[in-house]
Design a protein around this motif. Sequence first.
Motif, PDB file in Angstrom:
ATOM      1  N   VAL A 341       0.833  -1.206   0.000  1.00 39.40           N
ATOM      2  CA  VAL A 341       0.000   0.000   0.000  1.00 39.40           C
ATOM      3  C   VAL A 341       0.870   1.259   0.000  1.00 39.40           C
ATOM      4  CG1 VAL A 341      -1.601   1.340   1.415  1.00 39.40           C
ATOM      5  CG2 VAL A 341      -1.994  -1.099   1.058  1.00 39.40           C
ATOM      6  N   SER A 342       1.927   1.252   0.821  1.00 31.51           N
ATOM      7  CA  SER A 342       2.831   2.405   0.864  1.00 31.51           C
ATOM      8  C   SER A 342       3.485   2.630  -0.493  1.00 31.51           C
ATOM      9  CB  SER A 342       3.923   2.188   1.920  1.00 31.51           C
ATOM     10  OG  SER A 342       3.386   2.167   3.212  1.00 31.51           O
ATOM     11  N   ARG A 343       3.910   1.541  -1.117  1.00 32.26           N
ATOM     12  CA  ARG A 343       4.607   1.673  -2.399  1.00 32.26           C
ATOM     13  C   ARG A 343       3.674   2.235  -3.475  1.00 32.26           C
ATOM     14  NH1 ARG A 343       6.479  -0.369  -7.211  1.00 32.26           N
ATOM     15  NH2 ARG A 343       8.755  -0.262  -7.448  1.00 32.26           N
ATOM     16  N   LYS A 344       2.438   1.777  -3.515  1.00 32.74           N
ATOM     17  CA  LYS A 344       1.504   2.290  -4.512  1.00 32.74           C
ATOM     18  C   LYS A 344       1.225   3.775  -4.287  1.00 32.74           C
ATOM     19  CE  LYS A 344      -0.751  -2.012  -5.858  1.00 32.74           C
ATOM     20  NZ  LYS A 344      -2.013  -2.730  -6.077  1.00 32.74           N
ATOM     21  N   THR A 345       1.132   4.171  -3.038  1.00 32.15           N
ATOM     22  CA  THR A 345       0.942   5.596  -2.740  1.00 32.15           C
ATOM     23  C   THR A 345       2.144   6.399  -3.223  1.00 32.15           C
ATOM     24  OG1 THR A 345      -0.290   4.925  -0.755  1.00 32.15           O
ATOM     25  CG2 THR A 345       0.352   7.242  -0.926  1.00 32.15           C
ATOM     26  N   GLN A 346       3.335   5.892  -2.945  1.00 28.11           N
ATOM     27  CA  GLN A 346       4.553   6.578  -3.359  1.00 28.11           C
ATOM     28  C   GLN A 346       4.665   6.652  -4.880  1.00 28.11           C
ATOM     29  OE1 GLN A 346       7.098   7.661  -0.863  1.00 28.11           O
ATOM     30  NE2 GLN A 346       7.549   8.951  -2.638  1.00 28.11           N
ATOM     31  N   VAL A 347       4.246   5.601  -5.582  1.00 32.96           N
ATOM     32  CA  VAL A 347       4.272   5.605  -7.045  1.00 32.96           C
ATOM     33  C   VAL A 347       3.446   6.773  -7.590  1.00 32.96           C
ATOM     34  CG1 VAL A 347       3.383   4.381  -9.079  1.00 32.96           C
ATOM     35  CG2 VAL A 347       4.792   3.163  -7.421  1.00 32.96           C
ATOM     36  N   VAL A 348       2.273   7.000  -7.020  1.00 33.41           N
ATOM     37  CA  VAL A 348       1.424   8.097  -7.499  1.00 33.41           C
ATOM     38  C   VAL A 348       2.011   9.449  -7.100  1.00 33.41           C
ATOM     39  CG1 VAL A 348      -0.883   9.115  -7.451  1.00 33.41           C
ATOM     40  CG2 VAL A 348      -0.623   6.632  -7.487  1.00 33.41           C
ATOM     41  N   VAL A 349       2.558   9.564  -5.896  1.00 31.09           N
ATOM     42  CA  VAL A 349       3.247  10.797  -5.500  1.00 31.09           C
ATOM     43  C   VAL A 349       4.339  11.131  -6.511  1.00 31.09           C
ATOM     44  CG1 VAL A 349       4.788  11.838  -3.782  1.00 31.09           C
ATOM     45  CG2 VAL A 349       2.753  10.596  -3.030  1.00 31.09           C
ATOM     46  N   ASP A 350       5.149  10.136  -6.848  1.00 30.43           N
ATOM     47  CA  ASP A 350       6.232  10.350  -7.810  1.00 30.43           C
ATOM     48  C   ASP A 350       5.689  10.801  -9.161  1.00 30.43           C
ATOM     49  OD1 ASP A 350       7.807   9.409  -5.776  1.00 30.43           O
ATOM     50  OD2 ASP A 350       8.672   7.747  -6.907  1.00 30.43           O
ATOM     51  N   ALA A 351       4.573  10.201  -9.583  1.00 31.92           N
ATOM     52  CA  ALA A 351       3.995  10.536 -10.887  1.00 31.92           C
ATOM     53  C   ALA A 351       3.490  11.976 -10.918  1.00 31.92           C
ATOM     54  CB  ALA A 351       2.871   9.567 -11.224  1.00 31.92           C
ATOM     55  N   LYS A 353       4.611  14.466  -9.100  1.00 31.58           N
ATOM     56  CA  LYS A 353       5.808  15.318  -9.117  1.00 31.58           C
ATOM     57  C   LYS A 353       6.437  15.336 -10.515  1.00 31.58           C
ATOM     58  CE  LYS A 353      10.021  16.145  -6.396  1.00 31.58           C
ATOM     59  NZ  LYS A 353      11.136  15.905  -7.328  1.00 31.58           N
ATOM     60  N   GLU A 354       6.510  14.175 -11.159  1.00 34.22           N
ATOM     61  CA  GLU A 354       7.061  14.095 -12.515  1.00 34.22           C
ATOM     62  C   GLU A 354       6.226  14.909 -13.489  1.00 34.22           C
ATOM     63  OE1 GLU A 354       7.895  10.767 -16.040  1.00 34.22           O
ATOM     64  OE2 GLU A 354       7.433  10.096 -13.985  1.00 34.22           O
ATOM     65  N   SER A 355       4.918  14.849 -13.353  1.00 32.24           N
ATOM     66  CA  SER A 355       4.035  15.602 -14.244  1.00 32.24           C
ATOM     67  C   SER A 355       4.243  17.100 -14.081  1.00 32.24           C
ATOM     68  CB  SER A 355       2.574  15.230 -13.979  1.00 32.24           C
ATOM     69  OG  SER A 355       1.703  15.942 -14.828  1.00 32.24           O
ATOM     70  N   ILE A 356       4.353  17.556 -12.839  1.00 40.54           N
ATOM     71  CA  ILE A 356       4.588  18.987 -12.584  1.00 40.54           C
ATOM     72  C   ILE A 356       5.915  19.414 -13.187  1.00 40.54           C
ATOM     73  CG2 ILE A 356       5.036  20.706 -10.791  1.00 40.54           C
ATOM     74  CD1 ILE A 356       3.065  19.142  -9.002  1.00 40.54           C
ATOM     75  N   GLU A 357       6.957  18.651 -12.909  1.00 36.05           N
ATOM     76  CA  GLU A 357       8.293  19.016 -13.378  1.00 36.05           C
ATOM     77  C   GLU A 357       8.424  18.899 -14.887  1.00 36.05           C
ATOM     78  OE1 GLU A 357      10.831  16.510 -11.045  1.00 36.05           O
ATOM     79  OE2 GLU A 357      10.736  17.852  -9.298  1.00 36.05           O
ATOM     80  N   GLY A 358       7.560  18.108 -15.523  1.00 39.82           N
ATOM     81  CA  GLY A 358       7.582  17.964 -16.969  1.00 39.82           C
ATOM     82  C   GLY A 358       6.656  18.908 -17.685  1.00 39.82           C
ATOM     83  N   GLY A 359       6.195  19.937 -16.997  1.00 42.37           N
ATOM     84  CA  GLY A 359       5.299  20.909 -17.631  1.00 42.37           C
ATOM     85  C   GLY A 359       3.871  20.430 -17.736  1.00 42.37           C
ATOM     86  N   TYR A 360       3.429  19.690 -16.712  1.00 44.26           N
ATOM     87  CA  TYR A 360       2.050  19.183 -16.626  1.00 44.26           C
ATOM     88  C   TYR A 360       1.747  18.197 -17.757  1.00 44.26           C
ATOM     89  CZ  TYR A 360       2.009  23.085 -13.430  1.00 44.26           C
ATOM     90  OH  TYR A 360       2.345  23.950 -12.427  1.00 44.26           O
ATOM     91  N   LYS A 361       2.677  17.300 -17.959  1.00 45.19           N
ATOM     92  CA  LYS A 361       2.483  16.246 -18.952  1.00 45.19           C
ATOM     93  C   LYS A 361       1.768  15.064 -18.313  1.00 45.19           C
ATOM     94  CE  LYS A 361       6.773  13.725 -18.028  1.00 45.19           C
ATOM     95  NZ  LYS A 361       8.037  13.194 -18.586  1.00 45.19           N
ATOM     96  N   THR A 362       1.144  14.247 -19.142  1.00 43.93           N
ATOM     97  CA  THR A 362       0.519  13.016 -18.669  1.00 43.93           C
ATOM     98  C   THR A 362       1.592  11.973 -18.403  1.00 43.93           C
ATOM     99  OG1 THR A 362      -1.528  13.432 -19.887  1.00 43.93           O
ATOM    100  CG2 THR A 362      -1.075  11.152 -19.256  1.00 43.93           C
ATOM    101  N   VAL A 363       1.509  11.346 -17.251  1.00 47.23           N
ATOM    102  CA  VAL A 363       2.464  10.299 -16.860  1.00 47.23           C
ATOM    103  C   VAL A 363       1.731   8.959 -16.855  1.00 47.23           C
ATOM    104  CG1 VAL A 363       3.983   9.419 -15.036  1.00 47.23           C
ATOM    105  CG2 VAL A 363       3.842  11.893 -15.483  1.00 47.23           C
ATOM    106  N   GLU A 364       2.222   8.035 -17.630  1.00 47.99           N
ATOM    107  CA  GLU A 364       1.660   6.698 -17.652  1.00 47.99           C
ATOM    108  C   GLU A 364       2.363   5.836 -16.602  1.00 47.99           C
ATOM    109  OE1 GLU A 364       1.822   5.039 -21.556  1.00 47.99           O
ATOM    110  OE2 GLU A 364       0.562   6.600 -22.446  1.00 47.99           O
ATOM    111  N   LEU A 365       1.569   5.103 -15.845  1.00 46.80           N
ATOM    112  CA  LEU A 365       2.131   4.266 -14.786  1.00 46.80           C
ATOM    113  C   LEU A 365       2.383   2.863 -15.299  1.00 46.80           C
ATOM    114  CD1 LEU A 365       0.177   5.311 -11.573  1.00 46.80           C
ATOM    115  CD2 LEU A 365       2.253   6.280 -12.565  1.00 46.80           C
TER     116      LEU A 365
END
Length: 368
Positions: A341-351, A353-365
């Motif tokens: 459960v913790s890992r899945k939460t962290q995966v979405v947190v990372d996504a 952050k990646e979307s913001i840093e990439g100029g609000y791009k869509t991140v596929e998991l």
Amino acid sequence: MANDQTTVRFGILGCAQIAIKLCKAISQAPNATLVAIGSRSVEKASQFAADNGLPETVRVYGSYEGVLEDSEVDAVYMPLPTALHVKWAVMTAKKRKHVLLEKPVAMNVSELDQILEACETNGVQFMDGTMWMHHPRTQKMKEVLSDAHRFGQLKLIHSCAAYNPGPEFLTHSIRVKPDLDGLGALGDIGWYCIRAILWAVDYDLPATVLALPGAVRNDAGVILSCGASLHWPDGRLATFHCSFLSYLSLDVTALGTKGYLRLHDFIIPFDENSGYGFFWEASQVDFGKLAADDKRWCPEANEHKVESEEAQEVLMVMEFSRLVEAVESGGATPEKSWGVVSRKTQVVVDAVKESIEGGYKTVELIVS
């Protein structure tokens, strides 16, 4: 932990504000006891013990290592800044002490994987400190969401977690320092929003994550406010907003084809001492059965009051201690679901952050 020992002995690394709540929770849990606390200086640890009325039997250390070297410590609660988690959680696991880790659990999923690997290799229990998961209200709400007749199919989840702690916080808090808690609001309270969304969908990761334009960052690049949308192939949608810049809000709404569920204090019940928590639920009106003079088009929500003999943080300590005792005295293997459960939460947190840093791009998991 001795074979005849049924009380899990806790050590705490760090004297953060949240540690005060956990000291009280450990003292109230019937299967736990606090035996040690460590800080970067013995003076700070001693002052914390005195200020919070800790028993004289609690050993005070002027280093984190002191707690980990204490042979009478079975489990460690860790409210350290997020950037320090991977070092000290791995070290704790290698000392074969069980890990109760404050959220956010890591700066990224790579760091969390190191923590989980260390826990598995050394046979110790891992759990994150998301307290609301342990309130009996949470289980009751899950029953509503799982009732197809009452709620139907889940279509939308929205969560909002915000508070405005003021300029002093925004200048000096570790939560806005890139070298300590670089995830900012996304890690501190966005974690709760994301966990609530994943909880509602039975931890089925979304296919894509898209940060919403307009994230606010401080001069050091730490997120102070942001939001995102999560999308599933079957049409389910979730949105969340988290912020250090808005008035207090702790809301979750779940909409189904036949009903809805809402609560306004999902992280911490507004009245922690009340012994209960509320949520609201309504189901679809059968218009064919309404009286001719009944002009309602919207059902009146049902208010559910869920009793709880213990505060949610006490229940968390009790559950964690039960799992630890099962490992130490019952020969059980550590329960892995909490790490999943913790890992899945962290995966979405990372996504996000990646979307913001990439100029609000869509991140596929990609689930791994």
